[in-house]
Design a protein around this motif. Structure first.
Motif, PDB file in Angstrom:
ATOM      1  N   THR A   1       0.751  -0.873  -0.292  1.00 12.27           N
ATOM      2  CA  THR A   1      -0.272   0.028  -0.250  1.00 12.27           C
ATOM      3  C   THR A   1       1.069   1.188   0.099  1.00 12.27           C
ATOM      4  OG1 THR A   1      -2.161  -0.905   1.266  1.00 12.27           O
ATOM      5  CG2 THR A   1      -2.041   1.160   1.055  1.00 12.27           C
ATOM      6  N   GLY A   2       0.622   2.053  -1.084  1.00 10.91           N
ATOM      7  CA  GLY A   2       1.496   3.561  -1.124  1.00 10.91           C
ATOM      8  C   GLY A   2       0.954   4.094  -0.659  1.00 10.91           C
ATOM      9  N   LEU A   3       1.026   5.326   1.199  1.00 15.27           N
ATOM     10  CA  LEU A   3       0.570   6.004   1.663  1.00 15.27           C
ATOM     11  C   LEU A   3       1.426   7.186   1.096  1.00 15.27           C
ATOM     12  CD1 LEU A   3       0.169   3.584   4.422  1.00 15.27           C
ATOM     13  CD2 LEU A   3      -1.444   4.284   2.936  1.00 15.27           C
ATOM     14  N   MET A   4       0.598   8.191   0.961  1.00 18.92           N
ATOM     15  CA  MET A   4       0.559   9.273   0.917  1.00 18.92           C
ATOM     16  C   MET A   4       1.800  10.247   1.602  1.00 18.92           C
ATOM     17  SD  MET A   4      -0.307  10.735  -1.866  1.00 18.92           S
ATOM     18  CE  MET A   4      -0.299  12.628  -2.300  1.00 18.92           C
ATOM     19  N   CYS A   5       3.375  10.678   1.694  1.00 15.71           N
ATOM     20  CA  CYS A   5       3.869  11.305   2.320  1.00 15.71           C
ATOM     21  C   CYS A   5       4.837  12.049   1.419  1.00 15.71           C
ATOM     22  CB  CYS A   5       4.942  10.353   3.864  1.00 15.71           C
ATOM     23  SG  CYS A   5       5.310  11.109   4.558  1.00 15.71           S
ATOM     24  N   PRO A   6       4.577  13.953   1.689  1.00 16.80           N
ATOM     25  CA  PRO A   6       3.829  14.500   3.103  1.00 16.80           C
ATOM     26  C   PRO A   6       2.267  14.153   2.484  1.00 16.80           C
ATOM     27  CG  PRO A   6       5.803  15.382   2.017  1.00 16.80           C
ATOM     28  CD  PRO A   6       5.572  14.253   1.141  1.00 16.80           C
ATOM     29  N   PHE A   7       2.253  14.728   3.273  1.00 14.33           N
ATOM     30  CA  PHE A   7       0.057  14.358   3.628  1.00 14.33           C
ATOM     31  C   PHE A   7      -0.638  15.645   2.915  1.00 14.33           C
ATOM     32  CE2 PHE A   7      -0.542  12.179   7.822  1.00 14.33           C
ATOM     33  CZ  PHE A   7       0.412  11.162   7.713  1.00 14.33           C
ATOM     34  N   ASP A   8       0.054  16.575   2.045  1.00 12.23           N
ATOM     35  CA  ASP A   8      -0.073  17.376   1.520  1.00 12.23           C
ATOM     36  C   ASP A   8       0.727  18.628   1.134  1.00 12.23           C
ATOM     37  OD1 ASP A   8       0.705  19.522   3.706  1.00 12.23           O
ATOM     38  OD2 ASP A   8      -2.011  19.345   4.795  1.00 12.23           O
ATOM     39  N   SER A   9       0.568  19.472   0.084  1.00 11.49           N
ATOM     40  CA  SER A   9       2.122  20.130   0.021  1.00 11.49           C
ATOM     41  C   SER A   9       2.538  21.201   0.381  1.00 11.49           C
ATOM     42  CB  SER A   9       0.618  20.429  -1.613  1.00 11.49           C
ATOM     43  OG  SER A   9       0.030  21.940  -1.531  1.00 11.49           O
ATOM     44  N   THR A  10       1.392  21.705   1.921  1.00  7.71           N
ATOM     45  CA  THR A  10       2.252  22.385   2.358  1.00  7.71           C
ATOM     46  C   THR A  10       3.292  21.941   3.840  1.00  7.71           C
ATOM     47  OG1 THR A  10       0.901  21.438   4.978  1.00  7.71           O
ATOM     48  CG2 THR A  10       0.084  23.568   3.007  1.00  7.71           C
ATOM     49  N   LYS A  11       3.864  20.360   2.792  1.00  6.33           N
ATOM     50  CA  LYS A  11       4.638  20.290   4.109  1.00  6.33           C
ATOM     51  C   LYS A  11       5.900  19.362   3.347  1.00  6.33           C
ATOM     52  CE  LYS A  11       2.255  20.408   8.001  1.00  6.33           C
ATOM     53  NZ  LYS A  11       3.022  21.369   8.790  1.00  6.33           N
ATOM     54  N   SER A  12       6.569  19.378   3.965  1.00  6.72           N
ATOM     55  CA  SER A  12       8.233  18.173   3.556  1.00  6.72           C
ATOM     56  C   SER A  12       8.692  16.437   3.810  1.00  6.72           C
ATOM     57  CB  SER A  12       9.688  19.016   3.370  1.00  6.72           C
ATOM     58  OG  SER A  12       9.510  19.272   4.442  1.00  6.72           O
ATOM     59  N   ILE A  13       9.668  16.298   3.349  1.00  6.98           N
ATOM     60  CA  ILE A  13       8.956  14.388   3.940  1.00  6.98           C
ATOM     61  C   ILE A  13       9.713  14.783   5.090  1.00  6.98           C
ATOM     62  CG2 ILE A  13      11.248  14.448   3.029  1.00  6.98           C
ATOM     63  CD1 ILE A  13       8.914  11.848   3.354  1.00  6.98           C
ATOM     64  N   GLU A  14      10.639  15.552   5.654  1.00  5.29           N
ATOM     65  CA  GLU A  14      11.460  15.824   6.704  1.00  5.29           C
ATOM     66  C   GLU A  14      10.089  16.265   8.523  1.00  5.29           C
ATOM     67  OE1 GLU A  14      12.106  17.299   4.432  1.00  5.29           O
ATOM     68  OE2 GLU A  14      13.787  16.602   3.531  1.00  5.29           O
ATOM     69  N   ASP A  15       9.164  16.455   7.223  1.00  7.26           N
ATOM     70  CA  ASP A  15       8.155  16.615   8.866  1.00  7.26           C
ATOM     71  C   ASP A  15       7.114  15.661   9.284  1.00  7.26           C
ATOM     72  OD1 ASP A  15       8.896  19.813   8.508  1.00  7.26           O
ATOM     73  OD2 ASP A  15       7.477  20.089   6.472  1.00  7.26           O
ATOM     74  N   TYR A  16       8.056  14.484   8.430  1.00  7.54           N
ATOM     75  CA  TYR A  16       7.396  13.467   8.802  1.00  7.54           C
ATOM     76  C   TYR A  16       8.025  11.842   9.600  1.00  7.54           C
ATOM     77  CZ  TYR A  16       3.493  15.111   6.499  1.00  7.54           C
ATOM     78  OH  TYR A  16       2.446  15.735   6.384  1.00  7.54           O
ATOM     79  N   SER A  17       7.490  11.260  10.788  1.00  4.20           N
ATOM     80  CA  SER A  17       8.749  10.462  11.093  1.00  4.20           C
ATOM     81  C   SER A  17       7.714   8.864  11.245  1.00  4.20           C
ATOM     82  CB  SER A  17       8.428  10.121  12.793  1.00  4.20           C
ATOM     83  OG  SER A  17       9.477  11.663  12.783  1.00  4.20           O
ATOM     84  N   ILE A  18       8.172   7.714  10.907  1.00  4.58           N
ATOM     85  CA  ILE A  18       8.205   6.907  10.382  1.00  4.58           C
ATOM     86  C   ILE A  18       7.820   6.058  12.309  1.00  4.58           C
ATOM     87  CG2 ILE A  18       7.901   3.562  10.120  1.00  4.58           C
ATOM     88  CD1 ILE A  18       8.944   5.061   7.554  1.00  4.58           C
ATOM     89  N   VAL A  19       6.812   5.076  12.472  1.00  2.87           N
ATOM     90  CA  VAL A  19       7.056   5.521  14.301  1.00  2.87           C
ATOM     91  C   VAL A  19       6.248   3.592  14.521  1.00  2.87           C
ATOM     92  CG1 VAL A  19       6.322   5.802  16.704  1.00  2.87           C
ATOM     93  CG2 VAL A  19       6.494   7.581  15.136  1.00  2.87           C
ATOM     94  N   PHE A  20       7.530   3.075  14.724  1.00  2.45           N
ATOM     95  CA  PHE A  20       6.838   1.534  15.630  1.00  2.45           C
ATOM     96  C   PHE A  20       5.556   1.771  17.114  1.00  2.45           C
ATOM     97  CE2 PHE A  20       9.766   1.232  12.850  1.00  2.45           C
ATOM     98  CZ  PHE A  20       9.718  -0.550  12.268  1.00  2.45           C
ATOM     99  N   GLU A  21       4.757   0.782  17.532  1.00  2.00           N
ATOM    100  CA  GLU A  21       4.370   0.991  18.352  1.00  2.00           C
ATOM    101  C   GLU A  21       4.969   1.070  20.014  1.00  2.00           C
ATOM    102  OE1 GLU A  21       1.159  -2.207  21.150  1.00  2.00           O
ATOM    103  OE2 GLU A  21       2.062  -3.183  19.218  1.00  2.00           O
ATOM    104  N   LYS A  22       5.733  -0.494  19.793  1.00  2.00           N
ATOM    105  CA  LYS A  22       6.848  -0.183  20.858  1.00  2.00           C
ATOM    106  C   LYS A  22       8.645  -0.192  20.700  1.00  2.00           C
ATOM    107  CE  LYS A  22       4.136  -4.688  21.372  1.00  2.00           C
ATOM    108  NZ  LYS A  22       3.857  -5.645  21.803  1.00  2.00           N
ATOM    109  N   GLU A  23       9.466  -0.003  21.308  1.00  3.32           N
ATOM    110  CA  GLU A  23      11.066  -0.367  20.572  1.00  3.32           C
ATOM    111  C   GLU A  23      11.367  -1.600  20.108  1.00  3.32           C
ATOM    112  OE1 GLU A  23      13.376   1.261  24.455  1.00  3.32           O
ATOM    113  OE2 GLU A  23      12.590   3.027  24.131  1.00  3.32           O
ATOM    114  N   GLU A  24      12.047  -1.585  19.721  1.00  2.51           N
ATOM    115  CA  GLU A  24      12.342  -2.830  18.667  1.00  2.51           C
ATOM    116  C   GLU A  24      13.863  -2.658  18.260  1.00  2.51           C
ATOM    117  OE1 GLU A  24      10.387  -4.598  17.453  1.00  2.51           O
ATOM    118  OE2 GLU A  24       8.181  -4.042  17.119  1.00  2.51           O
ATOM    119  N   THR A  25      14.750  -3.853  17.989  1.00  2.00           N
ATOM    120  CA  THR A  25      15.804  -4.382  17.320  1.00  2.00           C
ATOM    121  C   THR A  25      15.111  -5.229  15.921  1.00  2.00           C
ATOM    122  OG1 THR A  25      16.556  -4.073  19.911  1.00  2.00           O
ATOM    123  CG2 THR A  25      17.624  -5.288  18.311  1.00  2.00           C
ATOM    124  N   PRO A  26      14.543  -4.455  15.238  1.00  2.00           N
ATOM    125  CA  PRO A  26      14.528  -5.178  14.187  1.00  2.00           C
ATOM    126  C   PRO A  26      15.765  -5.800  13.333  1.00  2.00           C
ATOM    127  CG  PRO A  26      14.284  -3.649  13.555  1.00  2.00           C
ATOM    128  CD  PRO A  26      15.123  -3.794  14.616  1.00  2.00           C
TER     129      PRO A  26
END
Length: 291
Positions: free
Chosen positions: A144-169
């Motif tokens: 699934t391709g999800l829009m990021c940024p959500f709109d044209s007023t933002k840049s990619i640096e305004d976003y983070s990918i966040v996992f529910e828990k701390e991970e060591t994947p």
């Protein structure tokens, strides 16, 4: 044909060709959260990966002494799927094996794809049914391709990918051909945030040994989010086009690309799933949009 389902929170469209998710609009602010396809970047939106995930070495696999050619991610995305039923808030399609699919994949199967709205969540469920008389081998996954940024007023640096828990994947690395190289490394240690930028997706990021039930794309200064469940999936792939991120694919997979040195035997493929005659396999990806 494009079909629509909706409730008070979301308006969703699905294309019967590929049973592909086509649009997810948040009614509260009319934000389009699904990548809308662009031939100059990535033309697809949310293809179904079946009967394998990722690339095959030479686009070939071997089964019972015979070679079968199959494109990257399989063929389900490239067929018309038949409408089974529809209500205001749900819709189901099916792809059945036929003379054309037998040339690519020798099994008799039915692949059901169901989309169902539940408040501000969209449940996307696959059901694979073995209609044959012997064990069936397959992989299946979401892309699934999800829009990021959500709109044209933002840049990619305004976003983070966040996992529910701390991970060591554990990250499974691929070579330049998109095949598993056999190398693995710890992606990060006891963290849950990936800070985004245009350089982060130089290749697919294949993660295993995750403990989180979900992962989110979060707009840092507003808290707006899109959340995707990854519970019970052995592998999660994060992907976008390199150097100019306009979307992010969060891809829960029951399967993997081929190893670089594979001999192509499907029954020895990493991540392969097996179901007996008459049995079925079900998995669900839920996409939650902030209210």
């Amino acid at each position: 044909m494009i079909y629509k389902i909706e409730n008070q929170h979301l308006e969703v469209e699905i294309n019967s060709f590929g049973a592909e998710l086509w649009s997810i609009v948040n009614k509260s602010d009319q934000t389009q959260h699904l990548w809308q396809g662009d031939k100059s970047i990535w033309p697809r939106r949310s293809p179904i990966l079946f009967p394998h995930c990722g690339r095959l070495k030479g686009n070939i696999y071997k089964l019972e002494g015979k070679d079968y050619q199959s494109p990257m991610h399989g063929f389900a995305r490239d067929y018309e799927h038949e409408l089974v039923n529809q209500s205001e808030t749900s819709i189901t399609f099916v792809l059945e094996s036929n003379e054309e699919t037998f040339k690519l994949y020798p099994y008799r199967f039915k692949l059901y794809t169901r989309y169902e709205l539940d408040n501000n969540r969209l449940n996307c469920t696959f059901e694979v049914v073995n209609c044959g008389n012997y064990e069936m081998l397959f992989s299946i996954g979401y892309h699934t391709g999800l829009m990021c940024p959500f709109d044209s007023t933002k840049s990619i640096e305004d976003y983070s990918i966040v996992f529910e828990k701390e991970e060591t994947p554990v990250e499974l690395l691929c070579n330049s051909e998109g095949l598993l190289s056999g190398e693995q490394r710890i992606y990060f240690d006891k963290k849950n945030i990936i800070e985004l930028n245009d350089k982060i997706f130089q290749s697919s990021i294949i993660l295993s040994k995750l403990r989180s039930d979900y992962v989110s794309i979060i707009e840092n200064n507003t808290g707006r989010y899109v959340k995707v469940n990854i519970k019970d999936f052995e592998y999660v792939v994060l992907w976008s086009m390199p150097d100019n991120v306009k979307f992010i694919c969060i891809e829960p997979w029951h399967g993997l690309p081929d190893m670089y040195n594979t001999e192509g035997q499907l029954d020895k493929k990493l991540g392969i799933q097996k179901i007996n005659a008459g049995e079925h396999f079900t998995c669900t990806q839920t996409i939650e949009i902030n209210r």
